[in-house]
Scaffold this active site. Structure first.
Site, PDB file in Angstrom:
ATOM      1  CB  THR A  24     -23.766   0.667 -52.722  1.00 34.59           C
ATOM      2  OG1 THR A  24     -24.918  -0.086 -53.059  1.00 34.59           O
ATOM      3  CG2 THR A  24     -22.557   0.048 -53.383  1.00 34.59           C
TER       4      THR A  24
ATOM      5  CB  THR B 148     -27.501   5.205 -55.615  1.00 34.44           C
ATOM      6  OG1 THR B 148     -27.453   3.834 -56.007  1.00 34.44           O
ATOM      7  CG2 THR B 148     -26.134   5.670 -55.176  1.00 34.44           C
TER       8      THR B 148
HETATM    9  C1  SIN Z   1     -28.989   1.125 -51.761  1.00 33.67           C
HETATM   10  O1  SIN Z   1     -29.663   1.923 -52.365  1.00 33.67           O
HETATM   11  O2  SIN Z   1     -28.903   1.104 -50.519  1.00 33.67           O
HETATM   12  C2  SIN Z   1     -28.246   0.071 -52.514  1.00 33.67           C
HETATM   13  C3  SIN Z   1     -27.803   0.520 -53.835  1.00 33.67           C
HETATM   14  C4  SIN Z   1     -26.846   1.670 -53.818  1.00 33.67           C
HETATM   15  O3  SIN Z   1     -26.553   2.318 -52.830  1.00 33.67           O
HETATM   16  O4  SIN Z   1     -26.314   1.943 -54.928  1.00 33.67           O
END
Ligand code: SIN
Length: 358
Positions: free
Chosen positions: A22, A104
């Site tokens: 993200t 995340t």
């Molecule tokens: C991901 O994990 O690539 C999408 C979600 C995020 O980064 O919070």
């Protein structure tokens, strides 16, 4: 020149490895609907360029895009490439620290993986490897990525009294050991640190630091990084009301090498699973038991006696226990090939029995 990144850079620098997430995401309509977005759209060079003017003076940054994915799609091959790049960077005298921008959703798996495969090397080379990410895409109002990236760069590049080399993570102004990451909230800005004992960035708390040092004293030897086609197949099964024996039995016909069972409460399993899990172990499938609650220590023979060979996961959550079991199975295989009679349980215990930071 690093064989992974091919970066021909001879002056001291911080290496920023981009994995996507993200933090590199773009919302389609950021003002009205910031959480409707695609992860892994912006290159790491642009992320770094965006905050360059706020980077501490004299700190040179070199970025490299290892992947640009939504981390829910993280593969064994990505981890092999990341671990290999981090190891090379730690051994390269011109790299002074490493920052990794990561999604995340599975940052928890990557954190445990890097601690288990590169944690000792980071400590002995006195370099910090800092994982970070974001909960809001890069074009959303109030995007948290830039401040998280800056915190990570400061932590990787600044001499901080007493804070040793190691594998850490930073989000929302808090830092933790990367092995303590645990995303336990869908939207909160500190989601990956929800259950982590953490410390404010820039104000390393002495009791947290003594926990870090206890973990590092107990972590004697990094485990090998599996080659991309060498990762043993390990699945997570979650025990639940109405569980059926077939859910476990179907794995007996597969090439799965290990099962992590996320039991209820203290890690208890549905009675319907006991017989097929016994059969799985008799077939040589490794079994680890943890809790679906997401936190707390799972102890052997509680709430009932464990079947012989089954290992309680201690404080490892299911995603972390899965990575630990994959690394332990691979390490035991390598040890046996080298004539050392070590089992996966020996290697798993090294990770699971690390002291907890409180
Ligand atoms: C991901 O994990 O690539 C999408 C979600 C995020 O980064 O919070």
């Amino acid at each position: 020149m690093s064989s992974i990144t091919g970066i021909p850079e001879n002056s001291p620098h911080i290496l920023v490895l981009g994995m996507g997430g993200t933090i590199a995401g773009l919302a389609f309509n950021p003002e009205d609907s910031p959480l409707q977005y695609q992860a892994g759209q912006v290159g790491v060079e642009a992320l770094v360029g965006h905050i360059q003017s706020a980077v501490p003076e004299g700190v040179k940054l070199v970025s490299y895009q290892l992947a640009n994915i939504n981390s829910r799609n993280l593969t064994d091959a990505h981890l092999t490439a990341l671990g290999t790049a981090v190891k090379e960077a730690l051994l390269d005298p011109v790299v002074k620290g490493v920052v990794i921008t990561h999604g995340t959703d599975t940052i928890e798996e990557t954190g445990l993986f890097l601690q288990a495969t590169c944690g000792k090397l980071a400590q002995t080379q006195a370099k910090r490897v800092i994982l970070t990410g974001a909960m809001l895409p890069s074009n959303a109002p109030g995007a948290d990525g830039p401040s998280n990236l800056l915190d990570a760069l400061r932590w990787a590049s600044t001499a901080i009294d007493n804070c040793p080399g190691g594998i850490y993570a930073v989000m929302d102004g808090r830092g933790c050991m990367a092995m303590d990451l645990a995303k336990r909230h869908a939207t909160a800005l500190n989601a990956p640190l929800q259950n982590s004992p953490s410390s404010s960035v820039g104000l390393i708390n002495p009791s947290w630091l003594s926990g870090v040092k206890a973990v590092q004293a107990a972590w004697n030897e990094d485990l090998p990084i599996p080659q991309e086609n060498e990762w043993p197949w390990v699945e997570i099964l979650t025990s639940h009301a109405g569980a059926r024996a077939e859910t476990v039995a179907q794995w007996l016909k597969s090439d799965v090498r290990g099962l992590v069972v996320a039991g209820s409460g203290l890690g208890g399993l549905h009675d319907a699973w006991v017989e097929p899990l016994d059969k799985a172990m008799a077939q040589g499938i490794a079994l680890v038991r943890t809790t679906r609650t997401g936190a707390g220590r799972i102890l052997p023979n509680i709430p009932e006696a464990d079947a012989s060979g089954c290992r309680a996961a201690s404080a490892l959550t299911a995603p972390r226990a899965r990575i630990a079991l994959q690394l332990a199975l691979n390490a035991a295989k390598q040890a046996n090939l080298a004539g050392k009679p070590l089992t996966w349980q020996d290697f798993f215990a090294r990770i699971a029995d690390l002291p907890e930071i409180r």
